[in-house]
Design a protein around this motif. Structure first.
Motif, PDB file in Angstrom:
ATOM      1  N   LYS A  83       1.226 -17.989   9.706  1.00  0.00           N
ATOM      2  CA  LYS A  83       2.231 -17.643   8.709  1.00  0.00           C
ATOM      3  C   LYS A  83       1.689 -16.744   7.602  1.00  0.00           C
ATOM      4  CE  LYS A  83       4.484 -22.113   9.480  1.00  0.00           C
ATOM      5  NZ  LYS A  83       4.888 -23.397   8.868  1.00  0.00           N
ATOM      6  N   THR A  84       0.355 -16.639   7.452  1.00  0.00           N
ATOM      7  CA  THR A  84      -0.206 -15.872   6.348  1.00  0.00           C
ATOM      8  C   THR A  84      -0.105 -14.367   6.607  1.00  0.00           C
ATOM      9  OG1 THR A  84      -2.168 -15.511   5.001  1.00  0.00           O
ATOM     10  CG2 THR A  84      -2.541 -15.971   7.325  1.00  0.00           C
ATOM     11  N   VAL A  85       0.155 -13.623   5.548  1.00  0.00           N
ATOM     12  CA  VAL A  85       0.235 -12.160   5.646  1.00  0.00           C
ATOM     13  C   VAL A  85      -0.830 -11.488   4.779  1.00  0.00           C
ATOM     14  CG1 VAL A  85       2.710 -12.190   6.125  1.00  0.00           C
ATOM     15  CG2 VAL A  85       1.916 -12.063   3.754  1.00  0.00           C
ATOM     16  N   PHE A  86      -1.603 -12.298   4.070  1.00  0.00           N
ATOM     17  CA  PHE A  86      -2.560 -11.722   3.129  1.00  0.00           C
ATOM     18  C   PHE A  86      -3.644 -10.872   3.803  1.00  0.00           C
ATOM     19  CE2 PHE A  86      -0.885 -15.324   0.599  1.00  0.00           C
ATOM     20  CZ  PHE A  86      -0.401 -14.586  -0.461  1.00  0.00           C
ATOM     21  N   PRO A  87      -4.230 -11.286   4.951  1.00  0.00           N
ATOM     22  CA  PRO A  87      -5.233 -10.410   5.587  1.00  0.00           C
ATOM     23  C   PRO A  87      -4.676  -9.040   5.943  1.00  0.00           C
ATOM     24  CG  PRO A  87      -5.345 -12.617   6.498  1.00  0.00           C
ATOM     25  CD  PRO A  87      -4.110 -12.570   5.657  1.00  0.00           C
ATOM     26  N   TYR A  88      -3.444  -9.010   6.467  1.00  0.00           N
ATOM     27  CA  TYR A  88      -2.834  -7.730   6.846  1.00  0.00           C
ATOM     28  C   TYR A  88      -2.526  -6.886   5.605  1.00  0.00           C
ATOM     29  CZ  TYR A  88      -2.015 -10.878  10.780  1.00  0.00           C
ATOM     30  OH  TYR A  88      -2.172 -11.798  11.768  1.00  0.00           O
ATOM     31  N   LEU A  89      -2.044  -7.547   4.579  1.00  0.00           N
ATOM     32  CA  LEU A  89      -1.744  -6.831   3.338  1.00  0.00           C
ATOM     33  C   LEU A  89      -3.023  -6.301   2.692  1.00  0.00           C
ATOM     34  CD1 LEU A  89       0.312  -5.997   1.191  1.00  0.00           C
ATOM     35  CD2 LEU A  89       0.027  -8.250   0.122  1.00  0.00           C
ATOM     36  N   GLY A  90      -4.070  -7.122   2.718  1.00  0.00           N
ATOM     37  CA  GLY A  90      -5.347  -6.684   2.141  1.00  0.00           C
ATOM     38  C   GLY A  90      -5.906  -5.473   2.861  1.00  0.00           C
ATOM     39  N   LEU A  91      -5.858  -5.483   4.195  1.00  0.00           N
ATOM     40  CA  LEU A  91      -6.351  -4.334   4.964  1.00  0.00           C
ATOM     41  C   LEU A  91      -5.511  -3.096   4.681  1.00  0.00           C
ATOM     42  CD1 LEU A  91      -8.288  -3.227   7.102  1.00  0.00           C
ATOM     43  CD2 LEU A  91      -6.662  -3.988   8.859  1.00  0.00           C
ATOM     44  N   PHE A  92      -4.207  -3.281   4.571  1.00  0.00           N
ATOM     45  CA  PHE A  92      -3.326  -2.148   4.274  1.00  0.00           C
ATOM     46  C   PHE A  92      -3.666  -1.532   2.910  1.00  0.00           C
ATOM     47  CE2 PHE A  92       0.561  -0.594   2.196  1.00  0.00           C
ATOM     48  CZ  PHE A  92       0.927   0.414   3.080  1.00  0.00           C
ATOM     49  N   LEU A  93      -3.845  -2.373   1.901  1.00  0.00           N
ATOM     50  CA  LEU A  93      -4.187  -1.871   0.563  1.00  0.00           C
ATOM     51  C   LEU A  93      -5.547  -1.172   0.574  1.00  0.00           C
ATOM     52  CD1 LEU A  93      -3.013  -4.853  -1.676  1.00  0.00           C
ATOM     53  CD2 LEU A  93      -1.927  -2.607  -1.460  1.00  0.00           C
ATOM     54  N   PHE A  94      -6.505  -1.758   1.283  1.00  0.00           N
ATOM     55  CA  PHE A  94      -7.853  -1.200   1.369  1.00  0.00           C
ATOM     56  C   PHE A  94      -7.813   0.209   1.965  1.00  0.00           C
ATOM     57  CE2 PHE A  94     -11.930  -0.949   3.839  1.00  0.00           C
ATOM     58  CZ  PHE A  94     -12.764  -0.807   2.743  1.00  0.00           C
ATOM     59  N   LEU A  95      -7.121   0.368   3.086  1.00  0.00           N
ATOM     60  CA  LEU A  95      -7.058   1.679   3.752  1.00  0.00           C
ATOM     61  C   LEU A  95      -6.214   2.662   2.949  1.00  0.00           C
ATOM     62  CD1 LEU A  95      -6.691   0.570   7.484  1.00  0.00           C
ATOM     63  CD2 LEU A  95      -8.742   1.272   6.265  1.00  0.00           C
ATOM     64  N   THR A  96      -5.170   2.165   2.295  1.00  0.00           N
ATOM     65  CA  THR A  96      -4.347   3.057   1.471  1.00  0.00           C
ATOM     66  C   THR A  96      -5.160   3.648   0.330  1.00  0.00           C
ATOM     67  OG1 THR A  96      -2.353   1.779   1.998  1.00  0.00           O
ATOM     68  CG2 THR A  96      -2.265   3.203   0.055  1.00  0.00           C
ATOM     69  N   LEU A  97      -5.961   2.813  -0.311  1.00  0.00           N
ATOM     70  CA  LEU A  97      -6.816   3.307  -1.400  1.00  0.00           C
ATOM     71  C   LEU A  97      -7.812   4.341  -0.904  1.00  0.00           C
ATOM     72  CD1 LEU A  97      -7.540  -0.031  -3.316  1.00  0.00           C
ATOM     73  CD2 LEU A  97      -6.228   1.918  -4.167  1.00  0.00           C
ATOM     74  N   ILE A  98      -8.447   4.077   0.232  1.00  0.00           N
ATOM     75  CA  ILE A  98      -9.480   4.986   0.751  1.00  0.00           C
ATOM     76  C   ILE A  98      -8.874   6.320   1.148  1.00  0.00           C
ATOM     77  CG2 ILE A  98     -11.010   5.381   2.714  1.00  0.00           C
ATOM     78  CD1 ILE A  98     -11.871   2.497   2.523  1.00  0.00           C
ATOM     79  N   PHE A  99      -7.848   6.300   1.983  1.00  0.00           N
ATOM     80  CA  PHE A  99      -7.296   7.564   2.478  1.00  0.00           C
ATOM     81  C   PHE A  99      -6.501   8.288   1.394  1.00  0.00           C
ATOM     82  CE2 PHE A  99      -8.062   5.377   6.533  1.00  0.00           C
ATOM     83  CZ  PHE A  99      -8.808   6.365   7.159  1.00  0.00           C
ATOM     84  N   GLY A 100      -5.949   7.535   0.467  1.00  0.00           N
ATOM     85  CA  GLY A 100      -5.314   8.188  -0.682  1.00  0.00           C
ATOM     86  C   GLY A 100      -6.322   8.939  -1.523  1.00  0.00           C
ATOM     87  N   ALA A 101      -7.485   8.324  -1.730  1.00  0.00           N
ATOM     88  CA  ALA A 101      -8.541   8.976  -2.512  1.00  0.00           C
ATOM     89  C   ALA A 101      -9.073  10.217  -1.798  1.00  0.00           C
ATOM     90  CB  ALA A 101      -9.679   7.987  -2.774  1.00  0.00           C
ATOM     91  N   ILE A 102      -9.230  10.121  -0.471  1.00  0.00           N
ATOM     92  CA  ILE A 102      -9.723  11.285   0.292  1.00  0.00           C
ATOM     93  C   ILE A 102      -8.728  12.435   0.190  1.00  0.00           C
ATOM     94  CG2 ILE A 102     -10.365  12.134   2.573  1.00  0.00           C
ATOM     95  CD1 ILE A 102     -11.166   9.274   3.288  1.00  0.00           C
ATOM     96  N   TYR A 103      -7.455  12.139   0.392  1.00  0.00           N
ATOM     97  CA  TYR A 103      -6.452  13.210   0.319  1.00  0.00           C
ATOM     98  C   TYR A 103      -6.424  13.830  -1.075  1.00  0.00           C
ATOM     99  CZ  TYR A 103      -1.992  15.565  -0.090  1.00  0.00           C
ATOM    100  OH  TYR A 103      -1.041  16.509  -0.347  1.00  0.00           O
ATOM    101  N   TYR A 104      -6.503  12.971  -2.086  1.00  0.00           N
ATOM    102  CA  TYR A 104      -6.471  13.477  -3.469  1.00  0.00           C
ATOM    103  C   TYR A 104      -7.664  14.395  -3.730  1.00  0.00           C
ATOM    104  CZ  TYR A 104      -5.899  13.387  -8.552  1.00  0.00           C
ATOM    105  OH  TYR A 104      -5.724  13.752  -9.867  1.00  0.00           O
ATOM    106  N   TYR A 105      -8.812  14.031  -3.168  1.00  0.00           N
ATOM    107  CA  TYR A 105     -10.008  14.861  -3.346  1.00  0.00           C
ATOM    108  C   TYR A 105      -9.815  16.230  -2.695  1.00  0.00           C
ATOM    109  CZ  TYR A 105     -14.871  16.357  -3.200  1.00  0.00           C
ATOM    110  OH  TYR A 105     -16.029  17.072  -3.339  1.00  0.00           O
ATOM    111  N   PHE A 106      -9.277  16.234  -1.484  1.00  0.00           N
ATOM    112  CA  PHE A 106      -9.011  17.521  -0.824  1.00  0.00           C
ATOM    113  C   PHE A 106      -7.945  18.309  -1.577  1.00  0.00           C
ATOM    114  CE2 PHE A 106     -10.917  15.562   3.017  1.00  0.00           C
ATOM    115  CZ  PHE A 106     -11.768  16.597   3.366  1.00  0.00           C
ATOM    116  N   TYR A 107      -6.950  17.607  -2.084  1.00  0.00           N
ATOM    117  CA  TYR A 107      -5.850  18.268  -2.787  1.00  0.00           C
ATOM    118  C   TYR A 107      -6.345  18.970  -4.051  1.00  0.00           C
ATOM    119  CZ  TYR A 107      -1.442  18.828  -5.335  1.00  0.00           C
ATOM    120  OH  TYR A 107      -0.394  19.340  -6.035  1.00  0.00           O
TER     121      TYR A 107
END
Length: 724
Positions: free
Chosen positions: A283-307
């Protein structure tokens, strides 16, 4: 290979649109999420009370066992004793009480004597009529004391006090006060009062007083001894609170074995499994949510750097694609190693070619992107290589991957290893061994000799495989993206290259000039942080266009008349100017990198052919200055700007008679200032500070080449003796 280039070209065209750039990173994030999803998905286990466990179950997270914690607190509370406080003021009060009894007795004695004297005078000396009896004096003493004292002390004590002399009373007072004070300053609990009274009695029993007064003193002393230690509720509560706070929470630690395979699941184990979340882990969704936030931060930062990057759009897209492909490749390999490791090959993550991504990005892009990708892969490694414990993190493998990659970046930054990737891999293996053993020693695990050998082999394989894979993959990236790497530049600098052999055989003077310019440009570019190897190789080819008419360039004219003396200025102009465009065409024809062709075409910029321009003016021709300028374009990069300066400087210094350091410095400064005033550096990002550094580097190199030599005197010829 052409198929690959065509598809990459189409992909680059798509990425020119901002929407597709964002879509690229969304796809990257989704792919990475799928790769890591099994590593965070809670493990489903079959658990039944009072039945053997089907498998060994470890805690996937650290949780507090509140039940055990409360038990520990209750246990420690039972061990905290009550706090009893000594009431020191009781001793003072009792000493004051004893003193007041004796003082009152002395007062009664004084008052009785005073009244007795007065009565004698009034009665004519008949003392029998006015003398007060001891009982009356005792009554007077009782009146001076409190009811509580009167109640506790018997009549015999008062009679003894009023019968005694004043001096004896004072002695008795001092002895009694001393005894009471000594005993009452010690701890007297409720069950120790009688013993305390006996101690006071023992101090007085041998006093040098008459028996009646001594007994009175003992009674007063015993009556003054009371309990002076009492239960302190506040301090007891404080001690209990501190004891409870000192109890550390009982925790089920991440990775801790809760139940082993075959062990009976009793109620306590069942409670711990329930607490660790194994009853409702679906029933827990926290591991999936945590991974989503982790990857969003990383790839968001990479895109921002290229931008935010200030590179041209085409180069930015190339960097984005290369970075993405290397990242996907590394994550895929990481996942493969993780899957194999889960099949029973423990700690296989240390065999992963951790530095491959760093080596590729360092050669294809730059150090900043290399460091960024290693930080990202280090974070991914902690999740992917988490063993058989979904949701856990393995920081040791993450540190190993990240620092192994950073070590590779540092090694490849040294000039000696820029093109020696295999040697760099061997050195990296040694560093990997030191790094891995440092991690193992910090973890202080109990490893066998075979396990240490296993880890040592992994560090060696990781370093060597990183360099081998880098060497194997670099040509595909270079060909597919048209990227000029150090290895490619090294290949182009080989004198056996057809174009270099063409220059050497057809225009040897130009070849020698190109080598001299290469030495100057290489040192100057390195001094300002530009690509010295690119400048050197570009110099080798920058005058390739002169091979079409080698004899019309002065460095190739050996003991022949200069043809330009007979040619019109316009014809000479066209011949000289053509060598830049002819060279660029030849380089493109031979499929040399665009950067090399740019150096050939741009190294003269739009400078003026002063000699032929002034020659035309002297001949009275109606000419414009623009007609005698190179068509350009102007230098677009620092490397081209430095090559252009070095080319002009080398030719000018070579034509000088007896060059000195002062003459060379003046000449170099003059050439650089002319180019600045002629706006030849307007289209590149070289700064005035960097131009000063270039000037200093060129002067140092030229002084080393054209240093003064000792002029040896000509020796006289020896006369030969001719024998007859």
């Amino acid at each position: 290979m052409s198929f690959l280039q065509d598809n990459l070209t189409r992909l680059k065209d798509l990425l020119g649109n901002r929407f597709f750039q964002i879509l690229l990173f969304v796809i990257l994030g989704a792919y990475t999420y799928l790769m890591m999803y099994p590593n965070v998905k809670p493990e489903k286990v079959n658990i039944e009370l009072l039945k053997p466990a089907e498998q060994t179950i470890r805690a996937t997270k650290t949780v507090e066992d509140t039940y055990k914690t409360e038990q520990a607190k209750e246990e420690v509370l039972t061990q905290v004793p009550d706090v009893n406080t000594l009431k020191k003021e009781y001793a003072e009060n009792k000493v004051d009480l004893v003193a007041s009894i004796y003082d009152s007795a002395i007062e009664v004695k004084i008052e009785t004597e005073k009244d007795h004297g007065t009565s004698d005078e009034e009665a004519g000396g008949d003392s029998k009529a006015v003398t007060k009896t001891p009982a009356e004096q005792a009554a007077m003493l009782r009146e001076k004391l409190t009811d509580e004292v009167n109640k506790d002390i018997p009549e015999s004590v008062f009679l003894a006090l009023v019968k005694a002399d004043e001096s004896d009373l004072k002695i008795s007072k001092d002895l009694t006060i001393t005894a009471v004070n000594n005993v009452m300053n010690e701890r007297i609990e409720s069950g120790q009062v009688e013993n305390a009274k006996k101690r006071a009695e023992e101090e007085l029993i041998y006093a040098s007083l008459d028996n009646e007064l001594k007994n009175a003193s003992i009674v007063i002393a015993r009556n003054s001894i009371i309990q002076n230690v009492f239960f302190d509720k506040d301090k007891t509560e404080e001690q209990r609170r501190k004891a409870v706070e000192s109890v550390d929470p009982v925790k089920i630690l991440q990775g801790q074995i809760i139940v082993e395979e075959g062990q009976l699941i009793d109620r306590e184990i069942f409670r711990q499994l329930e607490l660790a979340g194994f009853m409702d882990n679906d029933k827990t969704v926290f591991p999936y949510l945590g991974l989503f936030l982790f990857l969003t931060l990383i790839f968001g930062a990479i895109y921002y750097y290229f931008y935010l990057g200030d590179h041209p759009e085409e180069r930015k897209i190339t960097q984005m694609l290369v970075f993405s492909i290397v990242l996907v490749l590394s994550i895929s390999m990481m996942k493969i190693f993780s899957i194999i490791s889960s099949l029973g090959y423990n700690e296989l993550g240390f065999y992963f070619p951790a530095a491959m991504a760093a080596m590729l990005i360092k050669n294809l892009l730059n150090e900043r992107f290399s460091a960024a990708i290693m930080a990202i892969l280090g974070g991914f490694g902690t999740i992917v290589f988490n063993g058989d414990n979904p949701g856990n993190l393995d920081p040791s493998i993450g540190l190993y991957i990240m620092f192994s990659g950073l070590a590779a970046i540092i090694i490849l930054s040294k000039k000696n290893f820029k093109t020696k990737i295999l040697q760099a891999g061997l050195l990296l293996s040694m560093i990997n061994i030191a790094l891995l053993f440092a991690i193992l020693f910090i973890m202080d695990g109990n490893y066998s000799k075979m396990e240490y050998l296993y880890y040592l082999t992994g560090a060696l394989v990781s370093g060597i495989s990183s360099s081998v894979l880098t060497i194997g993959l670099l040509p595909f990236f270079e060909a597919g993206f048209g990227i000029l790497s150090s290895i490619k530049l090294l290949e182009l600098s080989n004198p056996n290259h057809p174009l270099l052999r063409k220059i050497l055989t057809e225009a040897p003077g130009t070849y020698h000039h190109s080598v001299m310019v290469a030495n100057l440009a290489d040192s100057a570019c390195e001094a300002i942080g530009a690509n010295g190897l690119l400048a050197r190789v570009g110099c080798y080819y920058h005058d390739i266009g002169k091979t079409r008419r080698p004899q019309l360039f002065i460095e190739n004219q050996m003991n022949i008349e200069n043809p330009h003396d007979r040619l019109p200025p316009a014809t000479s102009r066209d011949i000289i100017i053509a060598h830049a465009s002819d060279g660029a065409e030849m380089l493109v024809k031979y499929k040399l990198p665009q950067e090399i062709a740019d150096i050939a075409q741009q190294h003269h910029g739009t400078t003026l052919l002063k000699f032929f321009y002034h020659k035309a003016l002297k001949l009275g021709e109606d000419v414009k200055e623009e007609e005698y300028r190179y068509p350009g374009p102007k230098a677009k990069t620092k490397e081209v700007a430095v090559v252009g300066i070095a080319d002009s400087v080398e030719a000018a210094v070579r034509s000088m008679v007896q060059p000195t350091p002062e003459k060379i410095e003046d000449l170099v400064e003059k050439i650089i200032n002319e180019r600045i005033n002629d706006h030849q550096f307007d289209e590149c990002d070289i700064t005035l500070k960097e131009l000063r550094i270039v000037k200093q580097s060129l002067c140092e190199t030229l002084n080393g080449i054209f240093h003064s030599r000792i002029e040896y005197p000509e020796l006289p010829k020896l006369e030969q003796k001719v024998e007859p």
